[in-house]
Design a protein around this motif. Sequence first.
Motif, PDB file in Angstrom:
ATOM      1  N   SER A 247      -3.828   0.238  -5.136  1.00 41.81           N
ATOM      2  CA  SER A 247      -4.279   1.293  -6.111  1.00 41.81           C
ATOM      3  C   SER A 247      -3.404   2.501  -5.785  1.00 41.81           C
ATOM      4  O   SER A 247      -2.444   2.663  -4.950  1.00 41.81           O
ATOM      5  CB  SER A 247      -5.892   1.701  -5.766  1.00 41.81           C
ATOM      6  N   ASP A 248      -3.697   3.500  -6.743  1.00 40.26           N
ATOM      7  CA  ASP A 248      -2.645   4.654  -6.655  1.00 40.26           C
ATOM      8  C   ASP A 248      -3.443   5.741  -6.106  1.00 40.26           C
ATOM      9  O   ASP A 248      -2.632   6.897  -5.549  1.00 40.26           O
ATOM     10  CB  ASP A 248      -2.531   5.366  -8.244  1.00 40.26           C
ATOM     11  N   SER A 249      -4.570   5.647  -5.158  1.00 34.73           N
ATOM     12  CA  SER A 249      -5.174   6.669  -4.519  1.00 34.73           C
ATOM     13  C   SER A 249      -5.890   6.262  -3.370  1.00 34.73           C
ATOM     14  O   SER A 249      -7.175   6.373  -3.078  1.00 34.73           O
ATOM     15  CB  SER A 249      -6.363   7.200  -5.448  1.00 34.73           C
ATOM     16  N   ASP A 250      -5.123   5.554  -2.345  1.00 30.97           N
ATOM     17  CA  ASP A 250      -5.586   5.070  -1.056  1.00 30.97           C
ATOM     18  C   ASP A 250      -4.797   5.606  -0.065  1.00 30.97           C
ATOM     19  O   ASP A 250      -3.631   4.910   0.083  1.00 30.97           O
ATOM     20  CB  ASP A 250      -5.823   3.786  -1.154  1.00 30.97           C
ATOM     21  N   PRO A 251      -5.129   6.548   0.695  1.00 29.39           N
ATOM     22  CA  PRO A 251      -4.269   6.814   1.796  1.00 29.39           C
ATOM     23  C   PRO A 251      -3.990   5.973   3.057  1.00 29.39           C
ATOM     24  O   PRO A 251      -3.205   6.132   3.630  1.00 29.39           O
ATOM     25  CB  PRO A 251      -4.943   8.255   2.344  1.00 29.39           C
ATOM     26  N   ILE A 252      -5.077   5.106   3.260  1.00 30.53           N
ATOM     27  CA  ILE A 252      -5.140   4.318   4.498  1.00 30.53           C
ATOM     28  C   ILE A 252      -4.136   3.163   4.341  1.00 30.53           C
ATOM     29  O   ILE A 252      -3.304   2.986   5.295  1.00 30.53           O
ATOM     30  CB  ILE A 252      -6.490   3.639   4.526  1.00 30.53           C
ATOM     31  N   THR A 253      -3.842   2.516   3.223  1.00 32.40           N
ATOM     32  CA  THR A 253      -3.025   1.474   3.002  1.00 32.40           C
ATOM     33  C   THR A 253      -1.780   1.839   2.124  1.00 32.40           C
ATOM     34  O   THR A 253      -0.956   0.834   1.894  1.00 32.40           O
ATOM     35  CB  THR A 253      -3.688   0.108   2.198  1.00 32.40           C
ATOM     36  N   ALA A 254      -1.587   2.970   1.622  1.00 34.12           N
ATOM     37  CA  ALA A 254      -0.441   3.183   0.711  1.00 34.12           C
ATOM     38  C   ALA A 254       0.734   2.776   1.540  1.00 34.12           C
ATOM     39  O   ALA A 254       1.060   3.227   2.613  1.00 34.12           O
ATOM     40  CB  ALA A 254      -0.445   4.697   0.578  1.00 34.12           C
ATOM     41  N   GLY A 255       1.652   2.186   0.870  1.00 33.30           N
ATOM     42  CA  GLY A 255       3.283   1.536   1.365  1.00 33.30           C
ATOM     43  C   GLY A 255       3.043   0.174   1.767  1.00 33.30           C
ATOM     44  O   GLY A 255       4.198  -0.253   2.105  1.00 33.30           O
ATOM     45  N   GLY A 256       1.738  -0.157   2.159  1.00 31.50           N
ATOM     46  CA  GLY A 256       1.734  -1.527   2.524  1.00 31.50           C
ATOM     47  C   GLY A 256       2.277  -2.485   1.617  1.00 31.50           C
ATOM     48  O   GLY A 256       2.721  -3.850   2.136  1.00 31.50           O
ATOM     49  N   ASP A 257       2.093  -2.362   0.427  1.00 37.31           N
ATOM     50  CA  ASP A 257       2.426  -3.285  -0.818  1.00 37.31           C
ATOM     51  C   ASP A 257       4.195  -3.187  -0.718  1.00 37.31           C
ATOM     52  O   ASP A 257       4.486  -4.561  -0.879  1.00 37.31           O
ATOM     53  CB  ASP A 257       2.074  -2.541  -2.238  1.00 37.31           C
ATOM     54  N   ALA A 258       4.966  -2.199  -0.486  1.00 37.39           N
ATOM     55  CA  ALA A 258       6.233  -2.349  -0.380  1.00 37.39           C
ATOM     56  C   ALA A 258       6.788  -3.188   0.822  1.00 37.39           C
ATOM     57  O   ALA A 258       7.714  -3.806   0.968  1.00 37.39           O
ATOM     58  CB  ALA A 258       7.048  -0.808  -0.267  1.00 37.39           C
ATOM     59  N   VAL A 259       6.123  -3.048   1.843  1.00 38.18           N
ATOM     60  CA  VAL A 259       6.083  -3.930   3.135  1.00 38.18           C
ATOM     61  C   VAL A 259       6.235  -5.435   2.875  1.00 38.18           C
ATOM     62  O   VAL A 259       7.229  -6.172   3.205  1.00 38.18           O
ATOM     63  CB  VAL A 259       5.429  -3.561   4.244  1.00 38.18           C
ATOM     64  N   MET A 260       5.053  -5.755   2.071  1.00 38.35           N
ATOM     65  CA  MET A 260       4.875  -7.045   1.806  1.00 38.35           C
ATOM     66  C   MET A 260       5.876  -7.691   0.785  1.00 38.35           C
ATOM     67  O   MET A 260       6.239  -8.657   1.064  1.00 38.35           O
ATOM     68  CB  MET A 260       3.500  -7.360   1.184  1.00 38.35           C
ATOM     69  N   GLN A 261       6.327  -6.833  -0.063  1.00 42.11           N
ATOM     70  CA  GLN A 261       7.047  -7.187  -1.144  1.00 42.11           C
ATOM     71  C   GLN A 261       8.550  -7.429  -0.461  1.00 42.11           C
ATOM     72  O   GLN A 261       9.469  -8.297  -0.947  1.00 42.11           O
ATOM     73  CB  GLN A 261       7.376  -5.965  -2.271  1.00 42.11           C
ATOM     74  N   LYS A 262       9.012  -6.728   0.456  1.00 41.91           N
ATOM     75  CA  LYS A 262      10.111  -6.790   1.277  1.00 41.91           C
ATOM     76  C   LYS A 262      10.223  -8.091   2.147  1.00 41.91           C
ATOM     77  O   LYS A 262      11.239  -8.699   2.259  1.00 41.91           O
ATOM     78  CB  LYS A 262      10.498  -5.666   2.143  1.00 41.91           C
ATOM     79  N   LEU A 263       9.207  -8.486   2.729  1.00 43.31           N
ATOM     80  CA  LEU A 263       9.172  -9.486   3.704  1.00 43.31           C
ATOM     81  C   LEU A 263       8.860 -10.701   3.514  1.00 43.31           C
ATOM     82  O   LEU A 263       8.975 -11.629   3.864  1.00 43.31           O
ATOM     83  CB  LEU A 263       8.090  -9.014   4.963  1.00 43.31           C
ATOM     84  N   ILE A 264       7.793 -11.012   2.282  1.00 39.73           N
ATOM     85  CA  ILE A 264       7.192 -12.272   1.901  1.00 39.73           C
ATOM     86  C   ILE A 264       7.906 -12.863   0.817  1.00 39.73           C
ATOM     87  O   ILE A 264       7.865 -12.109  -0.279  1.00 39.73           O
ATOM     88  CB  ILE A 264       5.559 -11.980   1.602  1.00 39.73           C
ATOM     89  N   PRO A 265       8.783 -13.930   0.798  1.00 34.38           N
ATOM     90  CA  PRO A 265       9.584 -14.297  -0.128  1.00 34.38           C
ATOM     91  C   PRO A 265       8.848 -14.547  -1.678  1.00 34.38           C
ATOM     92  O   PRO A 265       9.546 -14.478  -2.670  1.00 34.38           O
ATOM     93  CB  PRO A 265      10.304 -15.821   0.462  1.00 34.38           C
TER      94      PRO A 265
END
Length: 302
Positions: A247-265
Amino acid sequence: MDYLRTPDERFDNLAGYAFKPNYLQVADGEGGELRVHYLDEGPRNADPVLLMHGEPSWSFLYRKMIPGLLAAGHRVVAPDLVGFGRSDKPTQREDYTYQRHVNWMQSVLDQLELNAITLFCQDWGGLIGLRLVAENPDRFARVVAGNTMLPTGDRDLGQAFIDWRNFSQQVPEFPVSKIIDGATTTELDADTLRGYDAPFPDESYKEGARQFPTLVPATPDDPASEKNRAAWDVLEQWQKPFLTAFSDSDPITAGGDAVMQKLIPGCQGQAHTIIENGGHFLQEDQGEKLAEVVNTFIAATP
C-alpha cells in the motif's frame, strides 16, 4: 498446553462475515492438541487461494476480498492463526514461538492437502507464509505479498517497528480494534470494530497478540534467524510468479516490496502494484481492489 476458546456467540452476526466455520486439530507441541479455525469457500476442486492474516487481526480481515475471489471461480482458504479469531488461544505467552506458528500452519496445509496454492500474505501472514513457501516449494504456484517481509535480524527493522513493539509490551490494555483502526486509512465503524474485538472477550485471550511483536527477528542471533535465512536461500532461487502489492501508506513495511523485487527471481516481469489509499491493513481499506489484483495475477500466470 492450557488454552482458552472464544465463545461462539461472540461471532454471531458480524457484518460482512457470513462464512461457515471449519475446524481441525493440530499438535500443540507438548503432547496435546489445539483447534484451528479456517474458512474454506468455493469449489473444492479449484486451485486454492490461501489468505494468511497477521497481527492482531483474523480471517475477518479478508471478508472484502473473498467475494471477488469466489466470483472468479477460486477456492479460498483463510485460517485463523493460533491465538487469533476462532482458533484456540494458549494462555501462556511462552507457548507462542515463531516455529510453533509455522508448525501449526504446516499442519493445516498437510491436513487439507493443499497444492497448486496461490498465497496472499500480509504482516505476520508473510513471516509465516513465506516460510511455508520456502519449506514446501512444490505446493505453491505463485505468491502475492502485501505489506510484509521475512526478516532475519541482520538488518535494522526501523523505528516504526520498534515503536510498535514497545507499545505492544507497555500498554496496560491491548486495544485490538483500535490498533487496526489506527493502521487503516479509513475510519472503521462500530460494527467493524466489534468484528476485530470479537475473538478477545478480555485480556486473558490476548497472550498471542501480545507475544507476536517480540517474535519478529530483530537481532542476528534470534531463534528464528537461521531458518529465515534458509528460507531466503530458497526464495532467492524462486522462479515461479511472485507479485508485490504493497500500500501507499504503511510506515512499518515501506520499501519491503523493492527488496523482494530485487532478490526474488519470480518478481521479474510481474505487474507489481502500489495500492492507493491503503494503510498497513490494506485488505480492510482496499479489499475489493486487492481481490482484482490477485485474480488478474492468477489469470496472467497459468
